[in-house]
Enzyme design. Structure first.
Site, PDB file in Angstrom:
ATOM      1  N   ASP A  94     -12.502  -5.483   0.681  1.00  8.15           N
ATOM      2  CA  ASP A  94     -13.628  -4.935   0.695  1.00  8.15           C
ATOM      3  C   ASP A  94     -14.945  -5.679   0.442  1.00  8.15           C
ATOM      4  O   ASP A  94     -15.885  -5.601   0.153  1.00  8.15           O
ATOM      5  CB  ASP A  94     -13.608  -4.057  -1.138  1.00  8.15           C
ATOM      6  CG  ASP A  94     -13.569  -5.268  -2.146  1.00  8.15           C
ATOM      7  OD1 ASP A  94     -13.325  -6.405  -1.748  1.00  8.15           O
ATOM      8  OD2 ASP A  94     -13.951  -4.924  -3.299  1.00  8.15           O
ATOM      9  N   GLU A  95     -14.782  -6.968   1.207  1.00  8.54           N
ATOM     10  CA  GLU A  95     -15.813  -8.011   1.477  1.00  8.54           C
ATOM     11  C   GLU A  95     -15.518  -8.627   2.524  1.00  8.54           C
ATOM     12  O   GLU A  95     -14.429  -9.354   2.954  1.00  8.54           O
ATOM     13  CB  GLU A  95     -15.858  -8.707   0.255  1.00  8.54           C
ATOM     14  CG  GLU A  95     -17.001  -9.505   0.179  1.00  8.54           C
ATOM     15  CD  GLU A  95     -17.261 -10.224  -1.219  1.00  8.54           C
ATOM     16  OE1 GLU A  95     -18.224 -10.606  -1.703  1.00  8.54           O
ATOM     17  OE2 GLU A  95     -16.100 -10.370  -2.110  1.00  8.54           O
TER      18      GLU A  95
END
Length: 348
Positions: A94-95
């Protein structure tokens, strides 16, 4: 991404929207993987024991994780990033860091590109993401956390010095509870206080990490954004907001990291034979433990029992952990046995 796992669950199940949701299992030994923002208002956070979370929020709804779905969405977003630049460095599902100094859309404004990407993420996935824009990784990371959820924050070179000086020391990425306490003992409470310390003092107090703290206090971070599209190893790590010494919680987090690594190996068609655990303690001392298997590993189930046993051997007595990592490498090495593989985590 904002509360990624929980947001995906709320997106896919209308009954969960607007309600406190925790991804994980409610059993006595369960832990929270991710909590929705509605749950976070009650103090629910990742890696919290499920029983504690239910006490804080009796109406908390637990949903089991669906890592295959999270990975699919993550790949969808990564393809979007690649529409703008090849320099994409994933940190987790997610990053990611993006270097858009030179980009495919010929847009000279990193801020406008970030805004455009945010809008496209919403349009394509019905999820929100927060964006941080700055001239190096350290500041971009802090900026991305500054106005979550669905946040957007830019730190320009002209603003950086004052911004850093006004930061609480706890806001520096990688400074956990134990490190913050040690800083407070040395009268370091803000970025300004940190900047008054000599490099020698910080190295004496925090070891090798003292050098990074010295540079970060001055807004200096020379690390480039490195794409791992032609990976010699695949790894993932997490730095905890607060140092942890609970072996069960650390093992759960290690499993999450291992799932992510094996998903990325599948995506990149890269299968290593050596798995490595990385542990950084609160005093910044780092150790790695590795194991090489006779053949390339395709599924996590092939090595997880060994990984779990390796984790059991990690010394946690009076030594809280601030960072945990898992990696896989050695796709061609013929040597079989247990050894420490230098360099696997050097870029971390």
């Amino acid at each position: 991404m904002d509360a990624f796992y929980a947001s995906v669950e709320q997106r896919d199940n209308k009954a969960l929207r607007g309600k406190p949701v925790a991804v994980g299992f409610p059993e006595a030994r369960g832990v929270v993987s991710t909590a929705s923002y509605e749950a976070r208002k009650f103090g629910i956070r990742s890696a919290m024991p499920s029983l504690t979370a239910k006490q804080k929020c009796p109406g908390l709804i637990f949903v089991p994780p669906r890592f295959d779905v999270y990975h699919e969405v993550s790949m969808q977003i990564r393809e979007l990033f690649l529409e703008y630049t090849e320099l994409v460095e994933p940190l987790s599902l997610d990053e990611a860091f993006l270097d858009v100094t030179v980009n495919h859309v010929q847009n000279p404004s990193a801020g406008l590109i970030a805004k455009e990407i945010q809008q496209k993420i919403v349009a394509r996935t019905h999820l929100t993401a927060s964006a941080g824009v700055s001239f190096n990784k350290f500041l971009a990371k802090i900026a991305s956390e500054y106005r979550k959820p669905n946040g957007f924050f830019v730190i320009t070179p002209a603003e950086a010095e004052k911004f850093i000086e006004n930061l609480k020391i706890e806001q520096f990425f990688g400074v956990g509870k134990v490190t913050a306490r040690k800083m407070h003992e040395n009268r370091i409470y803000t970025g300004y206080d940190l900047k008054q310390c000599t490099e020698e003092k910080l190295v004496r107090l925090f070891g090798k990490a003292g050098r990074l703290l010295f540079l970060h206090a001055r807004g200096i971070d020379h690390r480039p954004v490195e794409s791992n599209r032609a990976a010699k190893s695949v790894s993932a790590e997490t730095t905890f907001p607060q140092d942890k010494d609970n072996r069960m919680l650390l093992t759960v987090e290690l499993y999450r990291l291992a799932v992510e690594v094996f998903e990325r190996m599948k995506e990149e068609n890269f299968y290593g034979k050596t798995i490595t655990i990385k542990v950084k303690y609160a005093d910044f001392k780092t150790i790695t433990r590795s194991k090489t298997f006779p053949r390339k590993l395709v599924r996590l189930q092939e090595c997880w029992p060994v990984v779990r046993e390796m984790m059991k051997q990690i010394d946690l007595s009076g030594r809280p952990v601030r960072l945990l990592g898992f990696g896989a490498g050695n796709a061609d090495e013929k040597r079989v046995g247990e050894y420490t593989q230098p360099g696997l985590f050097d870029a971390w």
